[in-house]
Write a protein that holds these residues in place. Structure first.
Motif, short mmCIF file in Angstrom:
data_model
loop_
_atom_site.label_atom_id
_atom_site.label_comp_id
_atom_site.label_asym_id
_atom_site.label_seq_id
_atom_site.Cartn_x
_atom_site.Cartn_y
_atom_site.Cartn_z
N VAL A 89 0.84 -1.20 0.00
CA VAL A 89 0.00 0.00 0.00
C VAL A 89 0.87 1.25 0.00
O VAL A 89 0.56 2.24 -0.68
CB VAL A 89 -1.00 -0.01 1.18
N THR A 90 1.98 1.23 0.72
CA THR A 90 2.89 2.38 0.73
C THR A 90 3.44 2.64 -0.66
O THR A 90 3.52 3.79 -1.12
CB THR A 90 4.03 2.17 1.74
N GLU A 91 3.81 1.60 -1.37
CA GLU A 91 4.32 1.78 -2.73
C GLU A 91 3.24 2.33 -3.66
O GLU A 91 3.50 3.22 -4.47
CB GLU A 91 4.87 0.45 -3.26
N SER A 180 -0.92 4.62 7.28
CA SER A 180 -1.26 4.38 8.68
C SER A 180 -2.73 4.71 8.93
O SER A 180 -3.44 3.96 9.62
CB SER A 180 -0.36 5.19 9.60
N THR A 181 -3.20 5.81 8.39
CA THR A 181 -4.60 6.20 8.58
C THR A 181 -5.53 5.17 7.96
O THR A 181 -6.52 4.76 8.58
CB THR A 181 -4.86 7.60 7.99
N VAL A 182 -5.20 4.73 6.76
CA VAL A 182 -6.06 3.78 6.06
C VAL A 182 -6.02 2.40 6.74
O VAL A 182 -7.07 1.80 6.99
CB VAL A 182 -5.66 3.66 4.58
N LEU A 183 -4.84 1.92 7.07
CA LEU A 183 -4.74 0.57 7.61
C LEU A 183 -4.96 0.47 9.11
O LEU A 183 -5.48 -0.52 9.60
CB LEU A 183 -3.36 -0.03 7.26
N ASP A 184 -4.55 1.54 9.87
CA ASP A 184 -4.64 1.47 11.32
C ASP A 184 -5.77 2.32 11.89
O ASP A 184 -6.13 2.16 13.05
CB ASP A 184 -3.32 1.93 11.96
N GLY A 185 -6.26 3.28 11.11
CA GLY A 185 -7.26 4.20 11.65
C GLY A 185 -6.63 5.21 12.56
O GLY A 185 -5.42 5.34 12.64
N LEU A 186 -7.47 5.95 13.27
CA LEU A 186 -6.97 7.01 14.14
C LEU A 186 -7.31 6.80 15.62
O LEU A 186 -7.04 7.64 16.45
CB LEU A 186 -7.53 8.36 13.67
N LEU A 187 -7.90 5.68 15.94
CA LEU A 187 -8.23 5.41 17.34
C LEU A 187 -6.99 4.97 18.10
O LEU A 187 -6.10 4.34 17.56
CB LEU A 187 -9.29 4.29 17.43
#
Length: 191
Positions: A89-91, A180-187
């Motif tokens: 996803v980063t790439e 990070s936002t897409v895969l981990d969210g912000l919680l």
């Protein structure tokens, strides 16, 4: 004494002129002159008009090349699909950001507020890009809680807005922040 331009086919000459025109458009916008283009190409001004009817035609050809999605699709297809999801996803985001920033910069330089003529209703290239990204992510479908198509959609939207200098209020997101936002969210953990 001015030397004659190297002999080229008309198609090769058009490509060479478009190649030198893009950086000039970024620097000067639509005020770039045929003289500047000719000097950058190492040709006489008249050479331009042997392969383009006008400066506007050359500028349009340059914009068409810049907006062409095929090189971006080729870059996407070169991504290694076997790498871990986060790296994959980063790439993808890095490639998206590069494309978006290049287009945003060019549009600003030439005073465009939308895609070039004939592209405003063109959905196929975006659909093709989404399909290529979804195909890359398909092997990781069991690692995310949304369908892969939704992951692609959200990633593209956040990358677009997070890469645009005005939409992001001048705080461009890094590829890592987007991923990070897409895969981990912000919680916070435990919420």
């Amino acid at each position: 004494m001015r030397t004659r331009a190297t002999a080229m086919s008309a198609d090769d000459r058009r490509r060479a002129l478009v190649d030198v025109t893009l950086p000039l458009l970024l620097e000067h916008g639509r005020t770039v002159t045929t003289r500047q283009i000719a000097e950058a190409a190492g040709v006489a001004e008249g050479t331009i008009f042997r392969v383009f009817e006008s400066k506007d035609d050359l500028v349009q050809a340059t914009l068409d090349r810049a907006f062409d999605i095929e090189p971006f699709l080729e870059d996407l297809r070169r991504i290694d699909p076997d790498q871990p999801l986060r790296a994959l996803v980063t790439e993808m985001v890095t490639l998206l950001q590069s494309r978006f920033r290049g287009i945003f910069t060019l549009m600003t330089a030439v005073g465009m507020v939308g895609p070039p003529k004939g592209r405003s209703h063109e959905h196929h290239p975006r659909e093709e890009a989404a399909r290529v990204m979804a195909d890359l992510l398909a092997p990781h479908a069991d690692e995310v809680r949304v369908p892969v198509a939704q992951l692609v959609h959200v990633t593209r939207l956040l990358t677009f807005s997070g890469s645009h200098p005005h939409l992001s209020d001048g705080r461009i997101l890094t590829a890592e922040e987007i991923v990070s936002t897409v895969l981990d969210g912000l919680l916070t953990k435990g919420d």
